[in-house]
Design a protein around this motif. Structure first.
Motif, PDB file in Angstrom:
ATOM      1  N   GLU A   7       0.826  -1.206   0.000  1.00  0.00           N
ATOM      2  CA  GLU A   7       0.000   0.000   0.000  1.00  0.00           C
ATOM      3  C   GLU A   7       0.862   1.259   0.000  1.00  0.00           C
ATOM      4  O   GLU A   7       0.564   2.226  -0.706  1.00  0.00           O
ATOM      5  CB  GLU A   7      -0.934   0.005   1.210  1.00  0.00           C
ATOM      6  CG  GLU A   7      -2.079  -0.979   1.086  1.00  0.00           C
ATOM      7  CD  GLU A   7      -3.023  -0.872   2.263  1.00  0.00           C
ATOM      8  OE1 GLU A   7      -3.338   0.261   2.676  1.00  0.00           O
ATOM      9  OE2 GLU A   7      -3.432  -1.927   2.757  1.00  0.00           O
ATOM     10  N   LEU A   8       1.933   1.239   0.778  1.00  0.00           N
ATOM     11  CA  LEU A   8       2.823   2.390   0.827  1.00  0.00           C
ATOM     12  C   LEU A   8       3.570   2.547  -0.500  1.00  0.00           C
ATOM     13  O   LEU A   8       3.790   3.669  -0.962  1.00  0.00           O
ATOM     14  CB  LEU A   8       3.810   2.232   1.986  1.00  0.00           C
ATOM     15  CG  LEU A   8       4.399   3.501   2.561  1.00  0.00           C
ATOM     16  CD1 LEU A   8       3.326   4.510   2.920  1.00  0.00           C
ATOM     17  CD2 LEU A   8       5.246   3.187   3.768  1.00  0.00           C
ATOM     18  N   THR A   9       3.912   1.429  -1.125  1.00  0.00           N
ATOM     19  CA  THR A   9       4.552   1.474  -2.439  1.00  0.00           C
ATOM     20  C   THR A   9       3.609   2.081  -3.466  1.00  0.00           C
ATOM     21  O   THR A   9       4.021   2.900  -4.296  1.00  0.00           O
ATOM     22  CB  THR A   9       4.980   0.059  -2.868  1.00  0.00           C
ATOM     23  OG1 THR A   9       5.862  -0.478  -1.872  1.00  0.00           O
ATOM     24  CG2 THR A   9       5.699   0.077  -4.204  1.00  0.00           C
ATOM     25  N   LYS A  10       2.319   1.700  -3.405  1.00  0.00           N
ATOM     26  CA  LYS A  10       1.330   2.287  -4.315  1.00  0.00           C
ATOM     27  C   LYS A  10       1.205   3.783  -4.079  1.00  0.00           C
ATOM     28  O   LYS A  10       1.123   4.570  -5.034  1.00  0.00           O
ATOM     29  CB  LYS A  10      -0.044   1.617  -4.111  1.00  0.00           C
ATOM     30  CG  LYS A  10      -0.232   0.384  -4.960  1.00  0.00           C
ATOM     31  CD  LYS A  10      -1.501  -0.386  -4.704  1.00  0.00           C
ATOM     32  CE  LYS A  10      -2.770   0.379  -4.737  1.00  0.00           C
ATOM     33  NZ  LYS A  10      -3.957  -0.482  -4.559  1.00  0.00           N
ATOM     34  N   ALA A  14       1.985   6.670  -6.763  1.00  0.00           N
ATOM     35  CA  ALA A  14       0.972   7.673  -7.096  1.00  0.00           C
ATOM     36  C   ALA A  14       1.515   9.082  -6.868  1.00  0.00           C
ATOM     37  O   ALA A  14       1.255   9.997  -7.667  1.00  0.00           O
ATOM     38  CB  ALA A  14      -0.286   7.451  -6.255  1.00  0.00           C
ATOM     39  N   THR A  15       2.277   9.262  -5.806  1.00  0.00           N
ATOM     40  CA  THR A  15       2.874  10.570  -5.523  1.00  0.00           C
ATOM     41  C   THR A  15       3.871  10.958  -6.612  1.00  0.00           C
ATOM     42  O   THR A  15       3.877  12.099  -7.082  1.00  0.00           O
ATOM     43  CB  THR A  15       3.566  10.558  -4.147  1.00  0.00           C
ATOM     44  OG1 THR A  15       2.603  10.234  -3.145  1.00  0.00           O
ATOM     45  CG2 THR A  15       4.201  11.895  -3.822  1.00  0.00           C
ATOM     46  N   LEU A  16       4.689   9.996  -7.029  1.00  0.00           N
ATOM     47  CA  LEU A  16       5.659  10.272  -8.087  1.00  0.00           C
ATOM     48  C   LEU A  16       4.970  10.590  -9.412  1.00  0.00           C
ATOM     49  O   LEU A  16       5.392  11.491 -10.143  1.00  0.00           O
ATOM     50  CB  LEU A  16       6.617   9.088  -8.253  1.00  0.00           C
ATOM     51  CG  LEU A  16       7.564   8.841  -7.077  1.00  0.00           C
ATOM     52  CD1 LEU A  16       8.341   7.544  -7.279  1.00  0.00           C
ATOM     53  CD2 LEU A  16       8.504  10.017  -6.894  1.00  0.00           C
ATOM     54  N   GLN A  17       3.894   9.865  -9.710  1.00  0.00           N
ATOM     55  CA  GLN A  17       3.139  10.132 -10.936  1.00  0.00           C
ATOM     56  C   GLN A  17       2.483  11.513 -10.869  1.00  0.00           C
ATOM     57  O   GLN A  17       2.494  12.258 -11.846  1.00  0.00           O
ATOM     58  CB  GLN A  17       2.075   9.049 -11.170  1.00  0.00           C
ATOM     59  CG  GLN A  17       1.340   9.200 -12.483  1.00  0.00           C
ATOM     60  CD  GLN A  17       2.265   9.125 -13.686  1.00  0.00           C
ATOM     61  OE1 GLN A  17       3.156   8.281 -13.742  1.00  0.00           O
ATOM     62  NE2 GLN A  17       2.073  10.009 -14.640  1.00  0.00           N
ATOM     63  N   ALA A  18       1.937  11.857  -9.720  1.00  0.00           N
ATOM     64  CA  ALA A  18       1.328  13.176  -9.558  1.00  0.00           C
ATOM     65  C   ALA A  18       2.375  14.269  -9.710  1.00  0.00           C
ATOM     66  O   ALA A  18       2.100  15.322 -10.297  1.00  0.00           O
ATOM     67  CB  ALA A  18       0.654  13.279  -8.190  1.00  0.00           C
ATOM     68  N   ARG A  19       3.572  14.016  -9.248  1.00  0.00           N
ATOM     69  CA  ARG A  19       4.651  15.004  -9.394  1.00  0.00           C
ATOM     70  C   ARG A  19       4.983  15.202 -10.865  1.00  0.00           C
ATOM     71  O   ARG A  19       5.201  16.311 -11.324  1.00  0.00           O
ATOM     72  CB  ARG A  19       5.887  14.543  -8.625  1.00  0.00           C
ATOM     73  CG  ARG A  19       6.887  15.677  -8.408  1.00  0.00           C
ATOM     74  CD  ARG A  19       8.110  15.406  -9.230  1.00  0.00           C
ATOM     75  NE  ARG A  19       9.121  16.432  -8.989  1.00  0.00           N
ATOM     76  CZ  ARG A  19       9.788  16.985  -9.965  1.00  0.00           C
ATOM     77  NH1 ARG A  19       9.531  16.679 -11.197  1.00  0.00           N
ATOM     78  NH2 ARG A  19      10.722  17.868  -9.710  1.00  0.00           N
ATOM     79  N   GLY A  23       4.062  18.806 -11.980  1.00  0.00           N
ATOM     80  CA  GLY A  23       5.277  19.600 -12.115  1.00  0.00           C
ATOM     81  C   GLY A  23       5.943  19.848 -10.776  1.00  0.00           C
ATOM     82  O   GLY A  23       5.382  19.586  -9.705  1.00  0.00           O
ATOM     83  N   PRO A  24       7.151  20.382 -10.821  1.00  0.00           N
ATOM     84  CA  PRO A  24       7.950  20.551  -9.600  1.00  0.00           C
ATOM     85  C   PRO A  24       7.405  21.589  -8.630  1.00  0.00           C
ATOM     86  O   PRO A  24       7.757  21.572  -7.455  1.00  0.00           O
ATOM     87  CB  PRO A  24       9.325  20.968 -10.120  1.00  0.00           C
ATOM     88  CG  PRO A  24       9.129  21.404 -11.526  1.00  0.00           C
ATOM     89  CD  PRO A  24       7.890  20.753 -12.035  1.00  0.00           C
ATOM     90  N   GLU A  29       4.244  20.020  -1.535  1.00  0.00           N
ATOM     91  CA  GLU A  29       2.945  19.576  -1.036  1.00  0.00           C
ATOM     92  C   GLU A  29       2.772  18.069  -1.203  1.00  0.00           C
ATOM     93  O   GLU A  29       2.231  17.393  -0.328  1.00  0.00           O
ATOM     94  CB  GLU A  29       1.799  20.307  -1.745  1.00  0.00           C
ATOM     95  CG  GLU A  29       1.668  21.769  -1.371  1.00  0.00           C
ATOM     96  CD  GLU A  29       2.598  22.675  -2.175  1.00  0.00           C
ATOM     97  OE1 GLU A  29       3.339  22.195  -3.072  1.00  0.00           O
ATOM     98  OE2 GLU A  29       2.603  23.877  -1.891  1.00  0.00           O
ATOM     99  N   LEU A  30       3.238  17.538  -2.333  1.00  0.00           N
ATOM    100  CA  LEU A  30       3.130  16.098  -2.569  1.00  0.00           C
ATOM    101  C   LEU A  30       3.971  15.310  -1.566  1.00  0.00           C
ATOM    102  O   LEU A  30       3.527  14.290  -1.036  1.00  0.00           O
ATOM    103  CB  LEU A  30       3.556  15.765  -3.999  1.00  0.00           C
ATOM    104  CG  LEU A  30       2.618  16.252  -5.098  1.00  0.00           C
ATOM    105  CD1 LEU A  30       3.266  16.100  -6.465  1.00  0.00           C
ATOM    106  CD2 LEU A  30       1.302  15.508  -5.037  1.00  0.00           C
ATOM    107  N   ILE A  31       5.172  15.804  -1.301  1.00  0.00           N
ATOM    108  CA  ILE A  31       6.041  15.127  -0.330  1.00  0.00           C
ATOM    109  C   ILE A  31       5.410  15.170   1.061  1.00  0.00           C
ATOM    110  O   ILE A  31       5.380  14.159   1.767  1.00  0.00           O
ATOM    111  CB  ILE A  31       7.442  15.767  -0.317  1.00  0.00           C
ATOM    112  CG1 ILE A  31       8.177  15.430  -1.608  1.00  0.00           C
ATOM    113  CG2 ILE A  31       8.251  15.308   0.887  1.00  0.00           C
ATOM    114  CD1 ILE A  31       9.485  16.161  -1.801  1.00  0.00           C
ATOM    115  N   ASP A  32       4.891  16.342   1.444  1.00  0.00           N
ATOM    116  CA  ASP A  32       4.246  16.461   2.756  1.00  0.00           C
ATOM    117  C   ASP A  32       3.078  15.497   2.877  1.00  0.00           C
ATOM    118  O   ASP A  32       2.901  14.835   3.907  1.00  0.00           O
ATOM    119  CB  ASP A  32       3.766  17.890   2.999  1.00  0.00           C
ATOM    120  CG  ASP A  32       4.908  18.865   3.243  1.00  0.00           C
ATOM    121  OD1 ASP A  32       6.034  18.396   3.527  1.00  0.00           O
ATOM    122  OD2 ASP A  32       4.673  20.086   3.128  1.00  0.00           O
TER     123      ASP A  32
END
Length: 149
Positions: A7-10, A14-19, A23-24, A29-32
């Protein structure tokens, strides 16, 4: 939560894809958001493990008391075993170390990470020294009581 929690890997994927999509400028916010989810999962796992450990210790203490062994006396602050406090602080420290390390590293790089860990180590050392002092005082008080008899 295992080392390779699916679940954490998913969530990370998802966070990396959203980034990539956003965009940078939304990276912080995505990391937080990801760190909050990871910290919550870690907190839940730590809480589950601490409950299990406490239940095992209480069961072991009850077995000793019912089988004629020495009864456990509570300490003045009502906690049966000072090692439980040390274990609890260590577990909580590690749970908070992950998001605090990330925040320190992201905001201040290596110096931020070093300051974060110096604080974590400092809190644990201070608690350990205070606990040791309390235990020595309790032992001295017990010895004085025994001498009075």
């Amino acid at each position: 939560m295992t080392a390779s929690d699916p679940e954490l890997t998913k969530e990370l994927n998802a966070t990396l894809q959203a980034r990539k999509d956003l965009g940078p400028e939304y990276e912080s916010e995505l990391i937080d958001s990801f760190l909050e989810k990871a910290a919550q999962r870690l907190d839940n796992e730590v809480e589950r493990r601490v409950r299990r450990e406490l239940a095992q210790q209480q069961t072991a203490g009850a077995r000793v008391a019912t089988h004629g062994g020495p009864a456990r006396r509570p300490t003045p602050d009502g906690i049966l075993d000072p090692s439980r406090r040390r274990l609890g602080l260590a577990v909580v420290s590690m749970a908070f170390a992950i998001p605090l390390s990330a925040i320190g590293a992201v905001n201040a790089h290596l110096p931020g990470l070093l300051v974060t860990w110096a604080g974590i180590v400092g809190v644990n050392v201070a608690h350990s020294l205070g606990s040791s002092l309390q235990e020595r005082r309790a032992q001295a008080a017990d010895e004085r009581r025994r001498e009075d008899f």
